[in-house]
Motif scaffolding. Structure first.
Motif, PDB file in Angstrom:
ATOM      1  N   ASN A 153      35.288  36.536  51.981  1.00 54.45           N
ATOM      2  CA  ASN A 153      34.499  37.192  50.918  1.00 54.45           C
ATOM      3  C   ASN A 153      35.792  37.735  50.122  1.00 54.45           C
ATOM      4  O   ASN A 153      36.587  38.380  50.713  1.00 54.45           O
ATOM      5  CB  ASN A 153      33.845  38.124  51.467  1.00 54.45           C
ATOM      6  CG  ASN A 153      32.380  37.571  52.085  1.00 54.45           C
ATOM      7  OD1 ASN A 153      32.028  36.671  51.840  1.00 54.45           O
ATOM      8  ND2 ASN A 153      31.707  38.103  52.934  1.00 54.45           N
ATOM      9  N   GLY A 154      35.801  37.397  48.922  1.00 49.11           N
ATOM     10  CA  GLY A 154      36.829  38.018  48.008  1.00 49.11           C
ATOM     11  C   GLY A 154      37.931  37.150  47.639  1.00 49.11           C
ATOM     12  O   GLY A 154      38.835  37.643  47.119  1.00 49.11           O
ATOM     13  N   SER A 155      37.884  36.003  48.268  1.00 50.15           N
ATOM     14  CA  SER A 155      38.987  34.996  48.070  1.00 50.15           C
ATOM     15  C   SER A 155      39.171  34.385  46.639  1.00 50.15           C
ATOM     16  O   SER A 155      40.165  33.895  46.239  1.00 50.15           O
ATOM     17  CB  SER A 155      38.747  34.019  49.405  1.00 50.15           C
ATOM     18  OG  SER A 155      37.649  33.079  48.938  1.00 50.15           O
ATOM     19  N   GLY A 156      37.918  34.322  46.195  1.00 53.07           N
ATOM     20  CA  GLY A 156      37.850  33.955  44.709  1.00 53.07           C
ATOM     21  C   GLY A 156      36.875  32.613  44.685  1.00 53.07           C
ATOM     22  O   GLY A 156      36.744  31.829  43.699  1.00 53.07           O
ATOM     23  N   ARG A 157      36.352  32.093  45.926  1.00 55.48           N
ATOM     24  CA  ARG A 157      35.556  30.709  45.855  1.00 55.48           C
ATOM     25  C   ARG A 157      34.298  31.012  44.928  1.00 55.48           C
ATOM     26  O   ARG A 157      34.053  30.009  44.095  1.00 55.48           O
ATOM     27  CB  ARG A 157      35.367  30.498  47.267  1.00 55.48           C
ATOM     28  CG  ARG A 157      34.496  31.461  48.325  1.00 55.48           C
ATOM     29  CD  ARG A 157      34.610  31.070  49.889  1.00 55.48           C
ATOM     30  NE  ARG A 157      33.885  32.124  50.229  1.00 55.48           N
ATOM     31  CZ  ARG A 157      32.861  32.537  50.598  1.00 55.48           C
ATOM     32  NH1 ARG A 157      31.682  31.483  50.039  1.00 55.48           N
ATOM     33  NH2 ARG A 157      32.241  33.437  51.335  1.00 55.48           N
ATOM     34  N   THR A 158      33.455  31.923  45.265  1.00 54.77           N
ATOM     35  CA  THR A 158      32.482  32.225  44.130  1.00 54.77           C
ATOM     36  C   THR A 158      32.596  32.196  42.742  1.00 54.77           C
ATOM     37  O   THR A 158      32.036  31.661  42.066  1.00 54.77           O
ATOM     38  CB  THR A 158      31.709  33.341  44.866  1.00 54.77           C
ATOM     39  OG1 THR A 158      31.044  33.103  46.118  1.00 54.77           O
ATOM     40  CG2 THR A 158      30.527  33.507  43.664  1.00 54.77           C
ATOM     41  N   THR A 159      33.941  32.868  42.667  1.00 60.04           N
ATOM     42  CA  THR A 159      34.364  33.073  41.114  1.00 60.04           C
ATOM     43  C   THR A 159      34.589  31.609  40.526  1.00 60.04           C
ATOM     44  O   THR A 159      34.492  31.234  39.363  1.00 60.04           O
ATOM     45  CB  THR A 159      35.538  34.017  40.847  1.00 60.04           C
ATOM     46  OG1 THR A 159      35.038  35.325  41.417  1.00 60.04           O
ATOM     47  CG2 THR A 159      35.948  34.118  39.432  1.00 60.04           C
ATOM     48  N   ALA A 160      35.321  30.658  41.374  1.00 59.04           N
ATOM     49  CA  ALA A 160      35.589  29.405  40.893  1.00 59.04           C
ATOM     50  C   ALA A 160      34.454  28.487  40.634  1.00 59.04           C
ATOM     51  O   ALA A 160      34.418  28.128  39.629  1.00 59.04           O
ATOM     52  CB  ALA A 160      36.382  28.675  41.953  1.00 59.04           C
ATOM     53  N   LEU A 161      33.386  28.900  41.373  1.00 56.17           N
ATOM     54  CA  LEU A 161      31.939  28.167  41.256  1.00 56.17           C
ATOM     55  C   LEU A 161      31.582  28.649  39.923  1.00 56.17           C
ATOM     56  O   LEU A 161      31.033  27.708  38.867  1.00 56.17           O
ATOM     57  CB  LEU A 161      31.042  28.234  42.356  1.00 56.17           C
ATOM     58  CG  LEU A 161      31.161  27.427  43.683  1.00 56.17           C
ATOM     59  CD1 LEU A 161      30.067  27.681  44.454  1.00 56.17           C
ATOM     60  CD2 LEU A 161      31.022  25.958  43.196  1.00 56.17           C
ATOM     61  N   ARG A 162      31.428  29.991  39.695  1.00 58.63           N
ATOM     62  CA  ARG A 162      30.922  30.395  38.459  1.00 58.63           C
ATOM     63  C   ARG A 162      31.609  30.176  37.285  1.00 58.63           C
ATOM     64  O   ARG A 162      31.073  29.772  36.206  1.00 58.63           O
ATOM     65  CB  ARG A 162      30.830  32.052  38.419  1.00 58.63           C
ATOM     66  CG  ARG A 162      29.913  32.324  39.505  1.00 58.63           C
ATOM     67  CD  ARG A 162      29.974  33.912  39.878  1.00 58.63           C
ATOM     68  NE  ARG A 162      28.893  34.493  40.609  1.00 58.63           N
ATOM     69  CZ  ARG A 162      28.992  35.766  41.401  1.00 58.63           C
ATOM     70  NH1 ARG A 162      29.906  36.609  40.859  1.00 58.63           N
ATOM     71  NH2 ARG A 162      28.031  35.847  42.253  1.00 58.63           N
ATOM     72  N   ALA A 163      32.990  30.067  37.522  1.00 55.77           N
ATOM     73  CA  ALA A 163      33.866  29.511  36.144  1.00 55.77           C
ATOM     74  C   ALA A 163      33.545  28.068  35.751  1.00 55.77           C
ATOM     75  O   ALA A 163      33.586  27.683  34.807  1.00 55.77           O
ATOM     76  CB  ALA A 163      35.130  29.635  36.533  1.00 55.77           C
TER      77      ALA A 163
END
Length: 230
Positions: free
Chosen positions: A39-49
């Motif tokens: 959590n907080g690594s950026g994986r979800t943000t990468a998906l959202r991008a």
């Protein structure tokens, strides 16, 4: 290698905080790409991008070589992108059958019930009353019913029993689409056989590893047999 999508030097900021630091992420056509990280690594943000639910502060998002950085999520969906987020992925006030009818072409959702037979006795239930694992099955059914070229799924098997989770990944690998999933650790179902699997590990908004599942060390068990994070 033909790319279905790509993040190219993407930076994403939430206010003063930068969640992705110039990330390069290729999404090969016909392969399953796994984004690993805590959590907080950026994986979800990468998906959202990729999905267009967040827009980069810098860098670009490509769809089959075309720059779609400025396209909103609904426009990317029209191109053939299916995004299954980790939260609010189903319509809670609608029944299971109504959720499936909305996702299906001409309301025909038999394929979803073939993939997840456990949904059949739940067709009359409202989605909000389902367990977490049942809601994830329902959410993933969108990927089975939508003729998507790219499928993005954030923690797709969360709350599922191990056998059902293995079946879910089997179904995702059979889609023939470019599939990108975000997980905290690599599922065992993806370590062997099947279509190509590419792994990217993120830490603090940067990609620190890219390779094949065989190059990752197995997760060692923690106290009581629980998996110990890498």
């Amino acid at each position: 290698m033909t790319l279905a999508m790509e993040l190219r030097d993407v930076r994403v900021r939430y206010g003063p905080l930068e969640a992705l630091h110039g990330v390069r992420l290729p999404v090969p056509a016909g392969a399953l790409t796994v984004l690993l990280g805590r959590n907080g690594s950026g994986r979800t943000t990468a998906l959202r991008a990729l999905a267009g639910t967040v827009l980069p502060a810098a860098g670009s998002v490509l769809w089959q070589g075309r720059d779609v950085t400025a396209l909103r999520a609904y426009a990317r969906a029209r191109l053939g992108l299916c995004f299954v987020p980790d939260q609010r992925a189903v319509y809670g006030t609608l029944t299971v059958a109504e959720n499936l009818e909305l996702a299906a072409h001409r309301g025909e959702f038999a394929r979803a019930l073939e993939g997840f037979p456990a949904l059949r006795p739940l067709l009359g239930r409202t989605a909000a009353t389902l367990s977490g694992g049942e809601q994830r099955m329902l959410a993933l059914s969108r990927a089975l019913l939508t003729p998507a070229a790219v499928v993005l799924a954030d923690e797709p098997v969360q709350g599922m029993a191990p056998a059902v989770a293995d079946r879910a990944y089997e179904l995702l690998r059979e889609l023939g689409a470019a599939v990108v999933v975000a997980e905290q650790r690599l599922p065992e179902a993806l370590r062997h056989g099947g279509p190509p699997v590419v792994v990217h590990e993120l830490r603090r908004g940067s990609v620190v590893f890219s390779g094949e599942p065989a190059e990752l060390a197995p997760v060692s068990p923690g106290p009581g047999g629980a998996p110990r994070p890498p």
